[in-house]
Motif scaffolding. Structure first.
Motif, PDB file in Angstrom:
ATOM      1  N   GLN A  13      -8.428 -11.036   4.595  1.00 18.99           N
ATOM      2  CA  GLN A  13      -7.822 -12.366   4.673  1.00 18.99           C
ATOM      3  C   GLN A  13      -6.302 -12.295   4.523  1.00 18.99           C
ATOM      4  OE1 GLN A  13     -10.179 -14.054   1.491  1.00 18.99           O
ATOM      5  NE2 GLN A  13     -11.377 -15.286   2.941  1.00 18.99           N
ATOM      6  N   LEU A  14      -5.838 -11.474   3.580  1.00 21.93           N
ATOM      7  CA  LEU A  14      -4.399 -11.318   3.398  1.00 21.93           C
ATOM      8  C   LEU A  14      -3.779 -10.698   4.647  1.00 21.93           C
ATOM      9  CD1 LEU A  14      -1.919 -11.603   1.576  1.00 21.93           C
ATOM     10  CD2 LEU A  14      -2.469  -9.365   0.601  1.00 21.93           C
ATOM     11  N   SER A  15      -4.482  -9.759   5.242  1.00 17.97           N
ATOM     12  CA  SER A  15      -4.014  -9.131   6.467  1.00 17.97           C
ATOM     13  C   SER A  15      -3.912 -10.152   7.593  1.00 17.97           C
ATOM     14  CB  SER A  15      -4.958  -7.995   6.868  1.00 17.97           C
ATOM     15  OG  SER A  15      -4.631  -7.495   8.140  1.00 17.97           O
ATOM     16  N   GLU A  16      -4.958 -10.924   7.765  1.00 17.34           N
ATOM     17  CA  GLU A  16      -4.977 -11.925   8.835  1.00 17.34           C
ATOM     18  C   GLU A  16      -3.875 -12.959   8.643  1.00 17.34           C
ATOM     19  OE1 GLU A  16      -7.938 -15.370  10.657  1.00 17.34           O
ATOM     20  OE2 GLU A  16      -8.724 -13.917   9.227  1.00 17.34           O
ATOM     21  N   ARG A  17      -3.718 -13.431   7.430  1.00 14.22           N
ATOM     22  CA  ARG A  17      -2.739 -14.487   7.145  1.00 14.22           C
ATOM     23  C   ARG A  17      -1.305 -13.981   7.225  1.00 14.22           C
ATOM     24  NH1 ARG A  17       0.477 -17.592   7.105  1.00 14.22           N
ATOM     25  NH2 ARG A  17       0.822 -19.405   5.797  1.00 14.22           N
ATOM     26  N   SER A  18      -1.070 -12.728   6.799  1.00 13.06           N
ATOM     27  CA  SER A  18       0.295 -12.187   6.746  1.00 13.06           C
ATOM     28  C   SER A  18       0.703 -11.473   8.027  1.00 13.06           C
ATOM     29  CB  SER A  18       0.429 -11.221   5.573  1.00 13.06           C
ATOM     30  OG  SER A  18      -0.358 -10.063   5.769  1.00 13.06           O
ATOM     31  N   GLY A  19      -0.287 -11.065   8.837  1.00 11.75           N
ATOM     32  CA  GLY A  19       0.018 -10.311  10.041  1.00 11.75           C
ATOM     33  C   GLY A  19       0.300  -8.845   9.757  1.00 11.75           C
ATOM     34  N   VAL A  20      -0.101  -8.368   8.582  1.00 13.98           N
ATOM     35  CA  VAL A  20       0.126  -6.985   8.168  1.00 13.98           C
ATOM     36  C   VAL A  20      -1.229  -6.277   8.110  1.00 13.98           C
ATOM     37  CG1 VAL A  20       0.934  -5.532   6.260  1.00 13.98           C
ATOM     38  CG2 VAL A  20       2.176  -7.618   6.856  1.00 13.98           C
ATOM     39  N   ALA A  21      -1.299  -5.093   8.650  1.00 16.04           N
ATOM     40  CA  ALA A  21      -2.546  -4.332   8.657  1.00 16.04           C
ATOM     41  C   ALA A  21      -3.038  -4.069   7.235  1.00 16.04           C
ATOM     42  CB  ALA A  21      -2.345  -3.005   9.385  1.00 16.04           C
ATOM     43  N   VAL A  22      -4.340  -4.018   7.076  1.00 20.60           N
ATOM     44  CA  VAL A  22      -4.936  -3.735   5.763  1.00 20.60           C
ATOM     45  C   VAL A  22      -4.410  -2.407   5.224  1.00 20.60           C
ATOM     46  CG1 VAL A  22      -7.093  -3.240   4.551  1.00 20.60           C
ATOM     47  CG2 VAL A  22      -6.997  -5.140   6.178  1.00 20.60           C
ATOM     48  N   SER A  23      -4.270  -1.418   6.084  1.00 24.18           N
ATOM     49  CA  SER A  23      -3.761  -0.121   5.624  1.00 24.18           C
ATOM     50  C   SER A  23      -2.342  -0.254   5.073  1.00 24.18           C
ATOM     51  CB  SER A  23      -3.801   0.908   6.765  1.00 24.18           C
ATOM     52  OG  SER A  23      -3.006   0.467   7.854  1.00 24.18           O
ATOM     53  N   ALA A  24      -1.534  -1.113   5.671  1.00 22.81           N
ATOM     54  CA  ALA A  24      -0.174  -1.337   5.161  1.00 22.81           C
ATOM     55  C   ALA A  24      -0.223  -2.049   3.812  1.00 22.81           C
ATOM     56  CB  ALA A  24       0.647  -2.150   6.156  1.00 22.81           C
ATOM     57  N   LEU A  25      -1.156  -2.982   3.651  1.00 20.98           N
ATOM     58  CA  LEU A  25      -1.305  -3.662   2.354  1.00 20.98           C
ATOM     59  C   LEU A  25      -1.687  -2.660   1.270  1.00 20.98           C
ATOM     60  CD1 LEU A  25      -3.224  -6.870   3.494  1.00 20.98           C
ATOM     61  CD2 LEU A  25      -0.791  -6.676   2.891  1.00 20.98           C
ATOM     62  N   HIS A  26      -2.586  -1.745   1.585  1.00 22.99           N
ATOM     63  CA  HIS A  26      -2.967  -0.707   0.623  1.00 22.99           C
ATOM     64  C   HIS A  26      -1.756   0.172   0.291  1.00 22.99           C
ATOM     65  CE1 HIS A  26      -7.546  -0.937   1.681  1.00 22.99           C
ATOM     66  NE2 HIS A  26      -7.044  -2.075   1.253  1.00 22.99           N
ATOM     67  N   PHE A  27      -0.961   0.494   1.309  1.00 26.26           N
ATOM     68  CA  PHE A  27       0.253   1.279   1.084  1.00 26.26           C
ATOM     69  C   PHE A  27       1.223   0.518   0.189  1.00 26.26           C
ATOM     70  CE2 PHE A  27       4.631   2.357   2.288  1.00 26.26           C
ATOM     71  CZ  PHE A  27       4.641   3.702   1.948  1.00 26.26           C
ATOM     72  N   TYR A  28       1.453  -0.762   0.481  1.00 26.20           N
ATOM     73  CA  TYR A  28       2.343  -1.578  -0.353  1.00 26.20           C
ATOM     74  C   TYR A  28       1.856  -1.608  -1.799  1.00 26.20           C
ATOM     75  CZ  TYR A  28       4.446  -3.611   3.917  1.00 26.20           C
ATOM     76  OH  TYR A  28       5.083  -3.818   5.100  1.00 26.20           O
ATOM     77  N   GLU A  29       0.556  -1.705  -1.961  1.00 24.71           N
ATOM     78  CA  GLU A  29      -0.001  -1.733  -3.316  1.00 24.71           C
ATOM     79  C   GLU A  29       0.216  -0.392  -4.016  1.00 24.71           C
ATOM     80  OE1 GLU A  29      -4.015  -3.169  -5.652  1.00 24.71           O
ATOM     81  OE2 GLU A  29      -4.195  -2.582  -3.541  1.00 24.71           O
ATOM     82  N   LYS A  30      -0.024   0.688  -3.297  1.00 22.10           N
ATOM     83  CA  LYS A  30       0.184   2.025  -3.874  1.00 22.10           C
ATOM     84  C   LYS A  30       1.646   2.233  -4.264  1.00 22.10           C
ATOM     85  CE  LYS A  30      -0.697   6.880  -2.901  1.00 22.10           C
ATOM     86  NZ  LYS A  30      -1.147   7.854  -1.907  1.00 22.10           N
ATOM     87  N   GLN A  31       2.566   1.628  -3.503  1.00 29.81           N
ATOM     88  CA  GLN A  31       3.996   1.750  -3.776  1.00 29.81           C
ATOM     89  C   GLN A  31       4.466   0.776  -4.863  1.00 29.81           C
ATOM     90  OE1 GLN A  31       6.094   4.099  -2.363  1.00 29.81           O
ATOM     91  NE2 GLN A  31       4.115   4.874  -1.707  1.00 29.81           N
ATOM     92  N   GLY A  32       3.562  -0.060  -5.368  1.00 28.98           N
ATOM     93  CA  GLY A  32       3.928  -0.996  -6.430  1.00 28.98           C
ATOM     94  C   GLY A  32       4.641  -2.246  -5.942  1.00 28.98           C
ATOM     95  N   LEU A  33       4.528  -2.537  -4.653  1.00 33.81           N
ATOM     96  CA  LEU A  33       5.189  -3.715  -4.086  1.00 33.81           C
ATOM     97  C   LEU A  33       4.343  -4.978  -4.233  1.00 33.81           C
ATOM     98  CD1 LEU A  33       6.425  -1.950  -0.848  1.00 33.81           C
ATOM     99  CD2 LEU A  33       7.841  -2.643  -2.781  1.00 33.81           C
ATOM    100  N   ILE A  34       3.039  -4.816  -4.179  1.00 34.19           N
ATOM    101  CA  ILE A  34       2.110  -5.921  -4.396  1.00 34.19           C
ATOM    102  C   ILE A  34       1.026  -5.425  -5.338  1.00 34.19           C
ATOM    103  CG2 ILE A  34       2.568  -7.013  -2.158  1.00 34.19           C
ATOM    104  CD1 ILE A  34      -0.073  -5.842  -1.126  1.00 34.19           C
ATOM    105  N   SER A  35       0.221  -6.355  -5.855  1.00 36.32           N
ATOM    106  CA  SER A  35      -0.854  -5.957  -6.770  1.00 36.32           C
ATOM    107  C   SER A  35      -2.120  -6.732  -6.446  1.00 36.32           C
ATOM    108  CB  SER A  35      -0.442  -6.210  -8.219  1.00 36.32           C
ATOM    109  OG  SER A  35      -0.179  -7.586  -8.420  1.00 36.32           O
ATOM    110  N   SER A  36      -3.226  -6.183  -6.891  1.00 40.07           N
ATOM    111  CA  SER A  36      -4.522  -6.833  -6.715  1.00 40.07           C
ATOM    112  C   SER A  36      -5.337  -6.598  -7.967  1.00 40.07           C
ATOM    113  CB  SER A  36      -5.247  -6.260  -5.489  1.00 40.07           C
ATOM    114  OG  SER A  36      -5.640  -4.918  -5.728  1.00 40.07           O
ATOM    115  N   ARG A  37      -6.462  -7.255  -8.026  1.00 40.81           N
ATOM    116  CA  ARG A  37      -7.431  -6.982  -9.088  1.00 40.81           C
ATOM    117  C   ARG A  37      -8.710  -6.510  -8.431  1.00 40.81           C
ATOM    118  NH1 ARG A  37     -11.750 -10.065 -10.047  1.00 40.81           N
ATOM    119  NH2 ARG A  37     -11.941 -11.985  -8.846  1.00 40.81           N
TER     120      ARG A  37
END
Length: 164
Positions: A13-37
């Protein structure tokens, strides 16, 4: 598309809404740019506020700001609440001067790319007119007429926030 009032989004859903690939979201999270639970089933859930962070990351990258600088800036924002207008205003002031400098640099590049950039090459026919006898070499190496950082005092060179 998730409902507008949903508090948490799946990676899809975040990917669809933001236009960013899921793999990029995982990368951003690994880099400490975004967070999830993680849910009890070990699935990621992102707070809806991550949409704003992802949008900020994407637009910052688009203008050439490195992820390290983006991470430093985002570390100033709260993780557990939606950033306020004041939070974003504070963050934007961090980059205002650097962005002005980048805009000036790009404008100079665009307007003078086909002319002399003051590199001392003397290979273009116009260099003999714009830089006779390589006079610009007296002020140091590099693209002397295009590099806006060269206009600043030497103790400030290489200290902008765009460096990794």
């Amino acid at each position: 598309m998730p409902e507008w009032n949903v508090r948490e989004l799946t990676p899809g859903q975040l990917s669809e809404r933001s236009g960013v690939a899921v793999s990029a979201l995982h990368f951003y999270e690994k880099q400490g740019l975004i967070s999830s639970r993680r849910t009890s089933g070990n699935q990621r859930r992102f707070h809806r506020e991550m949409l704003r962070r992802v949008a900020f990351i994407r637009i910052s990258q688009k203008v050439g700001i490195p992820l390290a600088s983006i991470r430093r800036a985002l570390s100033e924002l709260p993780d557990e609440r939606t950033p306020t207008r004041a939070d974003w205003a504070q963050l934007s002031t961090l980059w205002h001067r650097e962005l002005d400098s980048r805009i000036e640099q790009l404008t100079r590049l665009r307007d003078n790319l086909t002319g002399c950039i003051g590199c001392g090459c003397l290979s273009l026919a116009s260099c003999a007119l714009a830089n006779p006898h390589d006079e610009l070499s007296q002020s140091g190496p590099g693209a002397r007429t295009l590099d806006v950082d060269l206009d600043e005092p030497s103790d400030r060179r290489g200290t902008n926030n765009f460096e990794n």
